[in-house]
Scaffold this motif. Sequence first.
Motif, short mmCIF file in Angstrom:
data_model
loop_
_atom_site.label_atom_id
_atom_site.label_comp_id
_atom_site.label_asym_id
_atom_site.label_seq_id
_atom_site.Cartn_x
_atom_site.Cartn_y
_atom_site.Cartn_z
N UNK A 1 0.81 -1.22 0.00
CA UNK A 1 0.00 0.00 0.00
C UNK A 1 0.85 1.27 0.00
N UNK A 2 2.14 1.10 0.24
CA UNK A 2 3.06 2.24 0.14
C UNK A 2 4.43 1.71 -0.28
N UNK A 3 5.05 2.40 -1.20
CA UNK A 3 6.41 2.08 -1.61
C UNK A 3 7.02 3.39 -2.10
N UNK A 4 8.09 3.83 -1.43
CA UNK A 4 8.68 5.10 -1.87
C UNK A 4 9.49 4.89 -3.15
N UNK A 5 9.81 5.98 -3.82
CA UNK A 5 10.47 5.91 -5.13
C UNK A 5 11.84 5.24 -5.08
N UNK A 6 12.52 5.35 -3.95
CA UNK A 6 13.86 4.77 -3.84
C UNK A 6 13.85 3.31 -3.36
N UNK A 7 12.66 2.77 -3.16
CA UNK A 7 12.51 1.38 -2.71
C UNK A 7 13.24 1.13 -1.39
N UNK A 8 13.15 2.12 -0.49
CA UNK A 8 13.78 1.98 0.82
C UNK A 8 12.76 1.89 1.95
N UNK A 9 11.50 2.21 1.67
CA UNK A 9 10.44 2.12 2.66
C UNK A 9 9.19 1.56 2.01
N UNK A 10 8.52 0.66 2.72
CA UNK A 10 7.29 0.09 2.21
C UNK A 10 6.33 -0.17 3.35
N UNK A 11 5.05 -0.25 3.02
CA UNK A 11 4.02 -0.63 3.98
C UNK A 11 3.18 -1.72 3.32
N UNK B 1 4.66 10.11 9.33
CA UNK B 1 3.79 10.31 8.16
C UNK B 1 3.10 9.01 7.77
N UNK B 2 3.84 7.91 7.80
CA UNK B 2 3.24 6.61 7.46
C UNK B 2 2.16 6.23 8.46
N UNK B 3 2.40 6.47 9.74
CA UNK B 3 1.40 6.16 10.77
C UNK B 3 0.16 7.02 10.57
N UNK B 4 0.36 8.31 10.27
CA UNK B 4 -0.78 9.21 10.04
C UNK B 4 -1.59 8.74 8.83
N UNK B 5 -0.91 8.30 7.79
CA UNK B 5 -1.62 7.80 6.60
C UNK B 5 -2.41 6.53 6.92
#
Length: 191
Positions: free
Chosen positions: A128-138, A163-167
């Motif tokens: 449900x989340x993946x940053x552009x640099x592929x260093x963080x995901x949910x 930010x991820x927790x808020x989302x």
Amino acid sequence: MKTRSTYNKRNLALEAALVILGSVFLFGCGPKLQPFKTAASVDIPRFMGDWYVIANIPTFIEKGAHNAVESYRLDKDGTIATTFTFHKDAFDGPLKTYTPRGFIVDTTSNAVWGMRFIWPIKAEYLIIHLNDSYTQTVIGRNKRDYVWIMARTLANPEEDYAKLVAELAAQGYDTSRLKKVPQRWPEKGAA
């Protein structure tokens, strides 16, 4: 003239209608959560490798996990060999290893998987989340029962985590159930 039979049929019909309406009221009044919007596109080879579990709403097998790491490897048949390891209840606790298999369900985005721990059941696994640099995901589930915040390194900015927790909260997760996973690793080059 009304017979006893007619009276009983009407009462039964009224009781049935009340039970149905009561059920709709009780079970239909909860929040209607929309399905998650997953990552638009996941480059599977780039997603492979090790991910530290930074925080989660743990499943029963993960409670008390320390140094949790999820590792992915793309197999020739297109499935994902997964290895999930952690120490139970302490950094020096017993090492636990699980090896579920991932199956890419949505091959357009590659963000919807089924994760099979026990045949034939495939648990929902949504990127449900993946940053552009592929260093963080949910990784989440539409039921909002479990979630995993993962990163390639342990050096993640606290503001990114917030930010991820808020989302997640905005998407209907009860973030009070979110637990940080204790991570402590020896420094590279240490004896």
